[in-house]
Design a protein around this motif. Structure first.
Motif, PDB file in Angstrom:
ATOM      1  N   ILE A   1     -18.274   4.312 -19.781  1.00 34.23           N
ATOM      2  CA  ILE A   1     -17.400   5.094 -20.653  1.00 34.23           C
ATOM      3  C   ILE A   1     -16.104   5.367 -19.907  1.00 34.23           C
ATOM      4  CG2 ILE A   1     -19.301   6.161 -21.930  1.00 34.23           C
ATOM      5  CD1 ILE A   1     -18.939   8.659 -20.196  1.00 34.23           C
ATOM      6  N   SER A   2     -15.102   5.858 -20.649  1.00 30.10           N
ATOM      7  CA  SER A   2     -13.822   6.184 -20.020  1.00 30.10           C
ATOM      8  C   SER A   2     -14.005   7.303 -18.996  1.00 30.10           C
ATOM      9  CB  SER A   2     -12.821   6.606 -21.092  1.00 30.10           C
ATOM     10  OG  SER A   2     -11.595   6.996 -20.508  1.00 30.10           O
ATOM     11  N   GLU A   3     -13.367   7.147 -17.842  1.00 28.36           N
ATOM     12  CA  GLU A   3     -13.406   8.153 -16.779  1.00 28.36           C
ATOM     13  C   GLU A   3     -11.970   8.580 -16.440  1.00 28.36           C
ATOM     14  OE1 GLU A   3     -15.919   9.660 -15.461  1.00 28.36           O
ATOM     15  OE2 GLU A   3     -17.620   8.442 -16.190  1.00 28.36           O
ATOM     16  N   GLN A   4     -11.832   9.807 -15.917  1.00 27.65           N
ATOM     17  CA  GLN A   4     -10.514  10.386 -15.678  1.00 27.65           C
ATOM     18  C   GLN A   4     -10.370  10.775 -14.214  1.00 27.65           C
ATOM     19  OE1 GLN A   4      -9.131  14.419 -17.385  1.00 27.65           O
ATOM     20  NE2 GLN A   4      -8.416  12.911 -18.919  1.00 27.65           N
ATOM     21  N   ILE A   5      -9.146  10.622 -13.715  1.00 33.23           N
ATOM     22  CA  ILE A   5      -8.823  11.071 -12.372  1.00 33.23           C
ATOM     23  C   ILE A   5      -7.486  11.801 -12.426  1.00 33.23           C
ATOM     24  CG2 ILE A   5      -7.661   8.923 -11.691  1.00 33.23           C
ATOM     25  CD1 ILE A   5      -8.904   9.372  -8.878  1.00 33.23           C
ATOM     26  N   VAL A   6      -7.362  12.832 -11.590  1.00 30.50           N
ATOM     27  CA  VAL A   6      -6.156  13.651 -11.556  1.00 30.50           C
ATOM     28  C   VAL A   6      -5.515  13.545 -10.170  1.00 30.50           C
ATOM     29  CG1 VAL A   6      -5.185  15.966 -11.783  1.00 30.50           C
ATOM     30  CG2 VAL A   6      -7.115  15.258 -13.247  1.00 30.50           C
ATOM     31  N   TYR A   7      -4.234  13.169 -10.161  1.00 34.77           N
ATOM     32  CA  TYR A   7      -3.442  13.166  -8.934  1.00 34.77           C
ATOM     33  C   TYR A   7      -2.571  14.430  -8.922  1.00 34.77           C
ATOM     34  CZ  TYR A   7      -4.615   8.223  -8.232  1.00 34.77           C
ATOM     35  OH  TYR A   7      -5.265   7.036  -8.017  1.00 34.77           O
ATOM     36  N   VAL A   8      -2.650  15.173  -7.839  1.00 36.52           N
ATOM     37  CA  VAL A   8      -1.762  16.325  -7.631  1.00 36.52           C
ATOM     38  C   VAL A   8      -0.644  15.851  -6.711  1.00 36.52           C
ATOM     39  CG1 VAL A   8      -1.554  18.712  -6.829  1.00 36.52           C
ATOM     40  CG2 VAL A   8      -3.686  17.920  -7.914  1.00 36.52           C
ATOM     41  N   VAL A   9       0.561  15.720  -7.266  1.00 37.55           N
ATOM     42  CA  VAL A   9       1.654  15.007  -6.604  1.00 37.55           C
ATOM     43  C   VAL A   9       2.713  16.002  -6.127  1.00 37.55           C
ATOM     44  CG1 VAL A   9       3.406  13.217  -6.869  1.00 37.55           C
ATOM     45  CG2 VAL A   9       1.237  13.057  -8.136  1.00 37.55           C
ATOM     46  N   THR A  10       3.168  15.759  -4.887  1.00 36.64           N
ATOM     47  CA  THR A  10       4.275  16.536  -4.318  1.00 36.64           C
ATOM     48  C   THR A  10       5.471  15.619  -4.135  1.00 36.64           C
ATOM     49  OG1 THR A  10       2.734  17.981  -3.134  1.00 36.64           O
ATOM     50  CG2 THR A  10       5.027  17.959  -2.377  1.00 36.64           C
ATOM     51  N   PRO A  11       6.578  15.886  -4.833  1.00 37.23           N
ATOM     52  CA  PRO A  11       7.775  15.053  -4.662  1.00 37.23           C
ATOM     53  C   PRO A  11       8.641  15.578  -3.508  1.00 37.23           C
ATOM     54  CG  PRO A  11       8.134  16.618  -6.430  1.00 37.23           C
ATOM     55  CD  PRO A  11       6.729  16.877  -5.916  1.00 37.23           C
ATOM     56  N   GLN A  12       9.414  14.677  -2.900  1.00 31.47           N
ATOM     57  CA  GLN A  12      10.325  15.074  -1.827  1.00 31.47           C
ATOM     58  C   GLN A  12      11.568  14.208  -1.912  1.00 31.47           C
ATOM     59  OE1 GLN A  12       8.598  15.304   2.066  1.00 31.47           O
ATOM     60  NE2 GLN A  12      10.551  15.661   3.091  1.00 31.47           N
ATOM     61  N   SER A  13      12.717  14.863  -1.864  1.00 34.36           N
ATOM     62  CA  SER A  13      13.996  14.152  -1.847  1.00 34.36           C
ATOM     63  C   SER A  13      14.768  14.644  -0.639  1.00 34.36           C
ATOM     64  CB  SER A  13      14.787  14.418  -3.140  1.00 34.36           C
ATOM     65  OG  SER A  13      16.042  13.770  -3.087  1.00 34.36           O
ATOM     66  N   GLY A  14      14.930  13.780   0.328  1.00 35.13           N
ATOM     67  CA  GLY A  14      15.529  14.213   1.579  1.00 35.13           C
ATOM     68  C   GLY A  14      14.622  15.219   2.244  1.00 35.13           C
TER      69      GLY A  14
ATOM     70  N   VAL B   1      -9.214   5.939 -17.102  1.00 29.39           N
ATOM     71  CA  VAL B   1      -9.558   4.569 -16.701  1.00 29.39           C
ATOM     72  C   VAL B   1     -10.666   4.066 -17.618  1.00 29.39           C
ATOM     73  CG1 VAL B   1     -10.259   3.055 -14.816  1.00 29.39           C
ATOM     74  CG2 VAL B   1      -8.970   5.174 -14.328  1.00 29.39           C
ATOM     75  N   LEU B   2     -10.333   3.092 -18.444  1.00 28.40           N
ATOM     76  CA  LEU B   2     -11.319   2.514 -19.360  1.00 28.40           C
ATOM     77  C   LEU B   2     -12.202   1.521 -18.614  1.00 28.40           C
ATOM     78  CD1 LEU B   2      -8.985   1.840 -22.433  1.00 28.40           C
ATOM     79  CD2 LEU B   2     -10.558   3.768 -22.101  1.00 28.40           C
ATOM     80  N   PRO B   3     -13.459   1.402 -18.992  1.00 33.78           N
ATOM     81  CA  PRO B   3     -14.347   0.440 -18.306  1.00 33.78           C
ATOM     82  C   PRO B   3     -14.098  -0.977 -18.796  1.00 33.78           C
ATOM     83  CG  PRO B   3     -15.545   1.521 -20.063  1.00 33.78           C
ATOM     84  CD  PRO B   3     -14.176   2.174 -20.027  1.00 33.78           C
ATOM     85  N   ASN B   4     -14.353  -1.943 -17.928  1.00 36.13           N
ATOM     86  CA  ASN B   4     -14.397  -3.352 -18.343  1.00 36.13           C
ATOM     87  C   ASN B   4     -15.802  -3.658 -18.830  1.00 36.13           C
ATOM     88  OD1 ASN B   4     -12.329  -3.572 -15.694  1.00 36.13           O
ATOM     89  ND2 ASN B   4     -11.686  -4.625 -17.541  1.00 36.13           N
ATOM     90  N   PRO B   5     -15.936  -4.199 -20.039  1.00 42.20           N
ATOM     91  CA  PRO B   5     -17.288  -4.479 -20.549  1.00 42.20           C
ATOM     92  C   PRO B   5     -17.948  -5.617 -19.772  1.00 42.20           C
ATOM     93  CG  PRO B   5     -15.629  -5.386 -22.016  1.00 42.20           C
ATOM     94  CD  PRO B   5     -14.882  -4.591 -20.988  1.00 42.20           C
ATOM     95  N   ILE B   6     -19.238  -5.482 -19.588  1.00 48.26           N
ATOM     96  CA  ILE B   6     -20.038  -6.526 -18.938  1.00 48.26           C
ATOM     97  C   ILE B   6     -21.043  -7.047 -19.953  1.00 48.26           C
ATOM     98  CG2 ILE B   6     -21.672  -7.031 -17.072  1.00 48.26           C
ATOM     99  CD1 ILE B   6     -20.400  -4.704 -15.513  1.00 48.26           C
ATOM    100  N   ILE B   7     -21.043  -8.346 -20.172  1.00 52.35           N
ATOM    101  CA  ILE B   7     -21.993  -8.938 -21.115  1.00 52.35           C
ATOM    102  C   ILE B   7     -23.398  -8.861 -20.524  1.00 52.35           C
ATOM    103  CG2 ILE B   7     -22.727 -11.079 -22.216  1.00 52.35           C
ATOM    104  CD1 ILE B   7     -19.824 -11.851 -22.511  1.00 52.35           C
ATOM    105  N   ASP B   8     -24.302  -8.253 -21.269  1.00 50.04           N
ATOM    106  CA  ASP B   8     -25.685  -8.173 -20.795  1.00 50.04           C
ATOM    107  C   ASP B   8     -26.669  -8.812 -21.769  1.00 50.04           C
ATOM    108  OD1 ASP B   8     -25.531  -6.294 -22.799  1.00 50.04           O
ATOM    109  OD2 ASP B   8     -26.164  -4.589 -21.583  1.00 50.04           O
ATOM    110  N   VAL B   9     -26.171  -9.332 -22.883  1.00 49.72           N
ATOM    111  CA  VAL B   9     -27.043 -10.007 -23.843  1.00 49.72           C
ATOM    112  C   VAL B   9     -26.336 -11.263 -24.363  1.00 49.72           C
ATOM    113  CG1 VAL B   9     -28.194  -9.886 -26.087  1.00 49.72           C
ATOM    114  CG2 VAL B   9     -28.189  -7.886 -24.586  1.00 49.72           C
ATOM    115  N   VAL B  10     -26.965 -12.417 -24.180  1.00 46.80           N
ATOM    116  CA  VAL B  10     -26.588 -13.663 -24.869  1.00 46.80           C
ATOM    117  C   VAL B  10     -27.901 -14.279 -25.324  1.00 46.80           C
ATOM    118  CG1 VAL B  10     -25.502 -15.924 -24.715  1.00 46.80           C
ATOM    119  CG2 VAL B  10     -24.552 -14.006 -23.418  1.00 46.80           C
ATOM    120  N   THR B  11     -28.168 -14.188 -26.623  1.00 45.89           N
ATOM    121  CA  THR B  11     -29.471 -14.598 -27.137  1.00 45.89           C
ATOM    122  C   THR B  11     -29.322 -15.530 -28.333  1.00 45.89           C
ATOM    123  OG1 THR B  11     -30.379 -12.450 -26.460  1.00 45.89           O
ATOM    124  CG2 THR B  11     -31.692 -13.769 -27.984  1.00 45.89           C
TER     125      THR B  11
END
Length: 289
Positions: A39-52, A65-75
């Protein structure tokens, strides 16, 4: 501002890999993330910017982040058919709910003798049943590939195949034979251009014909020599019906092939009455049957 750099920490997710905190200033926020869940999973980046030398306020970047499907049945993943049979529909399944499937035939330069697949060179969903024919002398394999797609994310393709056996033929080493009464026939070898087949034949048993062995029916790869005798005045046929069957789990039976030995009767002349005539007289016409 131009030249701003970033460092970050992450609120981690154990169902994702590829993420890490970054303490060395970067010009962009970029990591290769892999979703190990279905299933879709989430990640959070806590970002600090710096200019000079100026450090800005932190902000969050949330990435789904969406999952890539994996084929598990070919019948079924493989099929073995006889020419003219219907294939079994091929169904697919994958680890991600709602996955769609795109299939395609990967063969190139398919011989004209292979038919029935044309409407399903590629398609979406399950592969339907097809009536497949093979006019060649050898088995032919149709190779397919199926690609899973879930919410725009492609998984790795899977392969499956359908093998079509030909309708095996029978060839005779001799042309049909025509014999005189009491002659011996030539032995006849039975072969097939299709590999790995079993050949068998049966024979009629004409009344009044002798010289063949009743117990040798059914036969296999050779019609033996017979010395044949028939006592009537009309030709008679000794008829052999041969078929080849593929020697595998499909046991594909080919068409019937006919071989004939014709036995002509012994010619006989009816008795002719003697005639007594005078010199220079005509004798009566003599008819021979």
């Amino acid at each position: 501002p131009v030249g701003t750099t970033y460092t970050w920490t992450t609120i981690g997710n154990t169902n994702l890999t590829g993420w890490s905190d970054e303490t060395i200033a970067q010009s962009s926020i970029s990591q290769t993330l892999i979703n190990t869940n279905n299933i879709s999973e989430q990640i959070v980046y806590v970002v600090t910017p710096q200019s000079g030398v100026c450090i800005g306020s932190t902000f969050e970047v949330v990435i789904d982040v969406l999952p890539n499907p994996i084929i598990d049945v070919v019948t079924p993943s493989t099929q073995l058919l006889c020419s003219g049979d219907d294939s079994t529909p091929v169904t697919f399944g994958a680890t991600v709910a709602g996955t769609g499937f795109e299939y395609s035939l990967t063969n190139v330069n398919i011989p004209a003798e292979i038919t029935g697949y044309e409407a399903n060179v590629n398609g979406v969903g399950n592969l339907p049943a097809m009536t497949l024919t093979n006019g060649l002398t050898n088995p032919y394999v149709l190779n397919y590939e199926v690609l899973p797609i879930a919410e725009g994310c492609n998984g790795n393709p899977a392969q499956f195949s359908i093998t079509i056996n030909p309708s095996p033929q029978v060839e005779f080493s001799q042309l049909d034979q025509i014999l005189c009464n009491n002659d011996s026939s030539d032995p006849v070898d039975l072969t097939s251009s299709t590999p790995n087949v079993i050949i068998g034949w049966t024979r009629n048993n004409p009344v009044g014909l002798t010289g063949f062995v009743i117990e040798d029916d059914p036969g296999n790869n050779q019609i033996p020599s017979y010395t044949l005798n028939y006592t009537t005045n009309s030709p008679i046929d000794l008829v052999f019906t041969a078929m080849a069957t593929t020697d595998d789990s499909s046991s594909c039976v080919g068409s019937e092939f006919i071989y004939t030995i014709t036995i002509n009767p012994t010619s006989e002349i009816d008795s002719i009455a003697n005639q007594i005539i005078c010199s220079q007289s005509a004798f009566q016409d003599v008819f021979v049957n």
